[in-house]
Every structure is written in C-alpha cells, then in structure tokens.
Design an enzyme around this catalytic site. Sequence first.
Site, short mmCIF file in Angstrom:
data_model
loop_
_atom_site.label_atom_id
_atom_site.label_comp_id
_atom_site.label_asym_id
_atom_site.label_seq_id
_atom_site.Cartn_x
_atom_site.Cartn_y
_atom_site.Cartn_z
N CYS A 89 0.51 -1.34 -0.04
CA CYS A 89 -0.09 -0.05 0.00
C CYS A 89 1.05 1.23 0.26
O CYS A 89 1.26 1.96 -0.68
CB CYS A 89 -0.78 -0.08 0.90
SG CYS A 89 -2.55 1.12 0.99
N HIS A 198 -3.32 -5.53 1.07
CA HIS A 198 -2.92 -5.60 2.18
C HIS A 198 -2.59 -6.87 2.68
O HIS A 198 -4.02 -7.75 3.03
CB HIS A 198 -3.39 -5.10 3.65
CG HIS A 198 -3.39 -3.82 3.43
ND1 HIS A 198 -2.44 -3.13 3.65
CD2 HIS A 198 -3.96 -2.64 2.58
CE1 HIS A 198 -2.95 -1.74 3.94
NE2 HIS A 198 -3.43 -1.03 3.15
N GLU A 200 -1.36 -8.40 4.61
CA GLU A 200 -0.75 -8.99 5.78
C GLU A 200 -2.78 -9.26 6.55
O GLU A 200 -2.30 -9.62 8.01
CB GLU A 200 -0.26 -7.68 6.52
CG GLU A 200 -0.84 -6.35 6.62
CD GLU A 200 -0.76 -5.13 5.90
OE1 GLU A 200 -0.46 -5.80 5.06
OE2 GLU A 200 -1.28 -4.17 6.50
#
Lengths: 231, 726
Positions: A89, A198, A200
């Site tokens: 990002c 993302h 994660e």
Amino acid sequence: MPKIAILKFPGTNCDEDVLRSLKEVDSGVKAEIVWHKDFRVGGGWDAVIVPGGFSYGDWLRAGAIAARSRAMRELAEATTRGVPVLGICNGFQILVEAGLLKGAFLPNESGRFICRWVRLRIDNPKGPWLSLTRSGDELHMPVAHGEGRYYIEERDYESVVSSSPILRYLPSDNPNGSSYNIAGIGTEDGYVLGLMPHPERAVNSLLAPRGFKPGGEVIFKSVLHSLKPGW
Amino acid sequence: MPLNREEVEEIRSILGREPTIEELAMFEAQWSEHCSYKSSRRLLKLLPTTGRSVLIGPGRDAPAVEVFPGIAVVFKIESHNHPSAVDPYNGAATGIGGIVRDILTLGAKPIALLDMLYLGDPRDGRARWLVKGIVRGISDYGNRIGVPTVAGDAWFDSSFNTQPLVNVACVGIARTEELVRCRPASGDLILVIGNPTGRDGLLGSSFASKPLSDNPSEDIGAVQVADPLMEKMLIDSIAELVQRKLVKFIKDLGGGGLTTAVAEVAADFELGAELRLDELHLRTELTPLEILVSESQERMMIVISREKLEDVAAVLKKYDVPGSVVGFFDRSGRIRAYYKNGLVADVPARELAKPRDIKRSSKPPVELVKLLNPVGDLPEVPVSEALDSLLSSPNVASKRWIYEQYDHEVGVRTVLKPGFGDAAVLRLDDSRGIAVKGDANPRYTAIDPFNGAANSVAECYRNLVAVGSTPVAFVDEPNAGNPEKPEHFWYFEMIVKGIAWMASELGVPVVGGKVSFYNEDYRGRQVKPTATIVGVGAVEDVSKVKTMDLKYEGSAILVVGHTYPELGGSEYLARVHGIEAGGVPAPRPSSELRNASYVAKLIDRGVALSVHDVGLGGLAVAIAEMAILGGVGVELYLERVPCRGCSRLDEVLFSETQGRYVVEVRLEEVGGALEVASASGVTAAVIARTTGSKFFTARWGSTTVFEKGLDYLRELYEDGLRKYMV
C-alpha cells in the site's frame, strides 16, 4: 532464522499488523519494527517490508516525502545487495516514488477512499515474495487506499509485461481504475515487489469475509521459505 | 458571550474583585455547558454507572470496564455537531481526533472507531454537501491514524439539513494493571505535547454551547483544523511513554483548552497549579488569554515527575512531537497563570472547575400530545411496493457508500466487518474479542423521548447479542435542543430517564458519555432530539460470531418474540404514508432479557447459522436483508408469525416491535430449538424456510402476498443511499 525489518515512518500505521501476521504465519519469525531514524543498510536485515499507512501524512503526494528520506536511500542501497523488499500500500507508493519500481499513482477513479476485499491473479511469479505461487493463482485480500490507481506508460508496460511479476485485480474487482488492472508489480527478478492490497490482513480465514480466502499468507510463507538457509 | 450577568456576578464574589479579561475567558470556557455539564449533571446522576465490570466510571476523560480478567476496554462517545454544521470536513475530523485522545488518557490503545451520523435529506443540496464532507472528514482522519472505523449508524432526515448530529466513539484496550491512573502530586511537571498552539478553535466549547448564528460561516473561527499525522505521532509517543511508565497522568486538551485541562485535574486532586504561559510552544504570536482558552487540536497534557523529564524529552524527540513544560502542580488550590513574569490570572481551581448546577425547568411541548395520538385508519397500500420503498430508504439501505470510505480492516482485528452483521466484532487475542455498536432512532425520540431513548438502549443491546456477544457496558450521548427553553430541556430530561430506566432493567451500566445541547437551527427550532447509545459486548470465542447473511438452502427461519401492531413512529409509516407520529413501539425489558438469553444459547450451542435483530422496517425488512446478503431464497409464511392483536398484513410485516430476532437454524435442529424456547418461556416459531430459488416470497395461507427476485431487491438495497451520493 532470517531477520526481517518492518520499516516505520511517521504516519506508518500497518507496522504492527505486519508483525502480528508474520508471527501468525510462523511463530518463530525474527521480525522487528524499525523506526526510520534507526534503519541502516548494514543492520543485518535479510528482508525489508515497507508497510502501509500515510507516511508524513501523505500531504504532498502519497509516499513522496518518505521516498526522499535517508532511510529510503539506505533501503535503495540494500536492494543493490540483493535484500528482498516488499512494499504494501503506502509502502508500494513509496517504492514507486523512490524509483525502485516502475509506474506512478493517481487518486482512485471514484475520488473516494476504498476499503474492500478483492481478487487478484498472479502473472510471472518470480523472486522470494512469490516463490510458493504459480502463474494464474488467485489471491484474495483487502485494499484500503485513496490514491491507489496505478498508472504505467504503455511503453513501460510492454517492457515488463512478459518479464516481471505482476498482480492484477480480476477485471470485475478493479477498485480504482488502475491501468491494466495492476494491483502489484515487481522488479524483473522479483526481489523488490510492491502491491496496493494488504497481504497482512489476509493470513487468517477468521478475517476473510464470506466468499474470500486469506490470500496474503502465501506471500509471507514464500519469503520465509526463500530465506531459509540453503535456498 | 455565554456568561450571563449572574455568572459574572458570581465570579466577582469568588474572586473578591473584578476579574481580569484572562480570568473571564477561563470562566467562560470552563463554565460552558460543553465543559461543565451545569444543566445536565443533576439528571445524569440517574444513570446506572456501577457494576462488577466497571473499573473507572464517569468523571475522567474516558471510563474503563473489564471485559475479561485483566483486559480493560476504554471507550467513550463525543459529539461534534456544531463544528460539523459549519465546516463538515474539519468538524467531523476533529471529532475523531478528540475522542481518540480521550482514550489515550488512560494509556489504552485505540482499536476501533464508530460514527453515528444523523444527517439531512440526501436530496437536499446543502445536506448532501454536509454528508459528503462529514464522511470524508472521518475517513481522512480515521484512516490516517490507523484506527479502523468499524461500526456506527446513519440516518437521513430533513430535520438535520443544516444542523447534523455527528457522534463519534472510540474503543481502546489495555491490560487492567497498566491503565494510567496515578494521582498527580504537588511538584509534578505539567507538559503540553503535540501541535503548537494557534488561534483556531478559540472558545470552541462556548460556541458549541449556544445556537448557531444565522450565517454559519461567521462561526468558522471557532472550528478547529485537523492534523491526523500529529495525532498519530501522539498515539505512538504516548504508547511508548505509557509502556515505559514515564507518565503519571494524561489529559486531553479538548474543549476549554489548557484552562479546562489544568483546572479539572487540580480540582479533582485538590491541587493548585502555577503556569508559565510564555513557555508554551506556539504556532503564532498569541495573547495570554488566547493561550489559556485556545482549542488547537492534537495537543495533550501529560503530568510527570521532575526526574523523568529527560527520558520523556527523548521519547518526544524520537517521534518529533513538540512539547513544553508549562508549569507544575502545587498545594495552593489556585490556578495561577503568569505571562512574561506578570500574573494574569489567579483563580481557585475548584470554583473554576465545578460551577454550580443549574436547575433548568422542563415542560412537555403542547404539540406533542398530537404526535402521541394513535394513528387513524391507514389507507391500504400494496405491501409489495411498500417493501421496495423501505429497502431503498437511505435509513434502511446499505451504508456501503459510507463504510467503504473507512479503513475498517487496519489493526487486523475486524472479524465481523461493516455490512455483514448487527455489530462489529474485533478479536483481542486468538480466541476472545469484543463486539461494538452504536444506535439511535431520532424519530422515536422526537415523538416520545422516554420510550424512544429506552428503545435505543434495547436496540444496541440486541445488536450486541445478535452477533454472539454478552453486553458489558454502554456510553451515551443525548443530543438535545436549548436547555434554556423548557420545551427543549424536557426532551433531554426524558431521554436521560429513558436511558437510565432501560439500562437498569437490562443490568448493563452506562459508564460514561457526553451531552450535546443547543442542537437547533438559526430559527431556534430544535433538530430531532436523539439518544445515541454505544455498547460493548464480550465475545468468548470469535470463531462463533454470527453474521446475518443466510447461509444455506433448506434451513428453517425462526422468529423470536411476539409481533404487536406497533407501526407508530415506524419507518413504514414515515416512508410509505408520510406520517411521523403514533405511539412508538413499547420498550419491553423483560422480553428483551428473555429473548436475548435464548438467542445467546442458540449461538453458543452452534444451532444458529445466522442471526439478525428486527429493527427499522420490521420483520419483512430483516428477512429481506438476510436473503439479499446471503444470496439465498426465502419462503415466508405470514400466518405463522406469532402476533398479538395484529389485524393487518402491514402490521405483521413492518411493525417495529422491540425484542425480536430472526434466526436461521438447520432443519434437524428446529425441534430442539423450539423445546428450549418453550422451556424458557420464550416465544419462537418457524415462520419461513430457505430455498434454492433466488426469490423472497411471502405467503398467507395459499395466497402469494409477494414474490421478489433477490437481484431486484439487492439493487434497491445497494442503491438506496448510493444513488444520491455519486
């Protein structure tokens, strides 16, 4: 065990998430959040992740100020030594602003920030971040950005399309009007990779909404696998 | 000037002399409604604020409750109604900033934001401008500081066209033993950290404590400007200061600025303080008066022992957070402010911090009686079209246009995300979590503030239960009109009493909150008085959390709770018949408790596949939402709905009777589920089954009442709000 640095700038806000998710993927992982003032190329880092957020408030242009920081000069130096770097990002935006990856970013086509889960497809997986994936694999994870419309000149695109790793939104899922549905792109060897979604936030099925699978896990597993001694 | 003549007289007698202009400004800021609760405190005492889970009740910047042994949740609500009416972007953004700092004061980590927005009619140009600015302000600020905005409420009503209600809440977590709750002592240093102080937001709290002027742009100087990057640096640096135990006490510099922060701490701990105003870091040259009452954002006061100063300074330097030592606490009981060695203010802390309560008179407005009259015979309308109209009502329709602008995923905790369930659920560790939700129904409270406010509490309670959590605590925000007008103050009084009653009945404490007055337009008409409730629930096992989308074809749909003919104040009456009147649905705390505990059992035993509470739009809307979100067809048998006194189809379909839930259950579990219901005295009945068709069909006996394609309904639901905003 390899050592992973999670580089934090003022305004970075996904550093703890990356750390938590790395630990969920491998509880023994050696990863550390490193404040930008403390980041050194000689720190013994085997890989570096530049997480999301709004570095320096993103006031000028997303990633523009961080890209010109001392820490990023150190990071650029590290890439020449073959240290794998992942930009997520805002981290992707910083890598692009710093010239480590091709392209540029524009505000989302809608003019609004967008947070939603999307489906990606992988082309030319290469390098440590995608070592456990195959071309054509579908990965699911959320995007959350206001300036995520990736733009690349046609000529540049032609030069990378068949050689570099590219993550694309499924055409129905392109959230921001990115050229060629590009969600992420790497250097030719795939050692430096950036992506807007993302990973994660997608390492645990508990966090994946109905109809989606956690597609970020494989990216972290890939790098841990690739960094194993003897690889 | 909001200080009236009697108040000035009182200040003279407190000081025994003429006040200086600095002192007057300090009193004006501190004695404003916003800071002092002078009109409301007497009534707020009615709220049930204690309970086993309560660690810190009202009085500090934020309360704390223990959700699991050793794990504290710190949460609080705040309104930024007035600034948002003038500058929607900065008004809403600074609301987020303020509420986050309240959470930081106890050393908690902010993990979620909620926004409860009561906005104008989206067809109105100015209202739409406000809506877009408010949502963008929250989005830009919340996203930048990395705290996910996970839940809330949005309501559209022309009453809010020029004066919207922007209520925001923040939820933080901390280990109970690490909460910052030391006593500041004499000799401790007072530091102000964060943004340099400027002229913005001068006397903002006293601006919020009077009606807007007829030209809102005249008030723009009282609105603060938002700097989320500094807020993020405050979050990070305070986390480190707390973790290294370098601070004794933290307070937000919010309404009333430096004056309020210092005066309240001094008064609470029977201290005094000596301030050196010229020591404060400034953005621009300011007078001592301006320094005392500026409400520049992203500033906090920290209190530290002298010997920690060096360590504290090092942490601030690491994060490039400016700070200055502006003074110290002493035992004098007075706030003495010096500017360039001259004494500019010398006032007793307690008298400054705690003005006398004002007893406001209260009387119900005469026109209210009309509103409460039963609604006469309604014309028959096709219920099929009514359902369409309800699903596309911006109040009912998907709020995707709003929540997709918020990063609701950051923090990697959001197990139950916006749009999927009745509340949001955040995981705390691998198994446990919390549910959060905010609710209000301005129409109910405008018609009947006592019962309407009670219903806000019950609705929030049900939403927490429906996702599989046990409600732990509420915070509240009554948004009312002008307390000086008895007809306005009456609404506030009834709202507080309604909240207090229902929360007591449900056994859930109201541990804190905020009060917003003067919500009236420039003609002096109060906007719909609104009782906003935010609740937190404990989730033992986040993998058991329930969303509301239907899961499978071939399962049974249960309704829990009786349906009464209660169309008064309903979305159906307003949207389809254009009537905003009638007795609102009766609050029924005992059935709330009974039905909630039954639903909790179904969830805990793994019997419930999906759960949705019945709210706005009634049973038909609840089932339609579940079908649309799940993409699973439904056949509904209306004659099976347990009713009491319903004589019309629209009552069965759209009545907003409280205490009801819709639960999807596997066919083979139905027998068991109904047995448990009858054993616990709960009304539950199978009223529908899920099908493989892509239709929502309703029958009464052999008659088909309506049959609607899910794609068609989804379009209405998804487009209801979005179509006005693009």
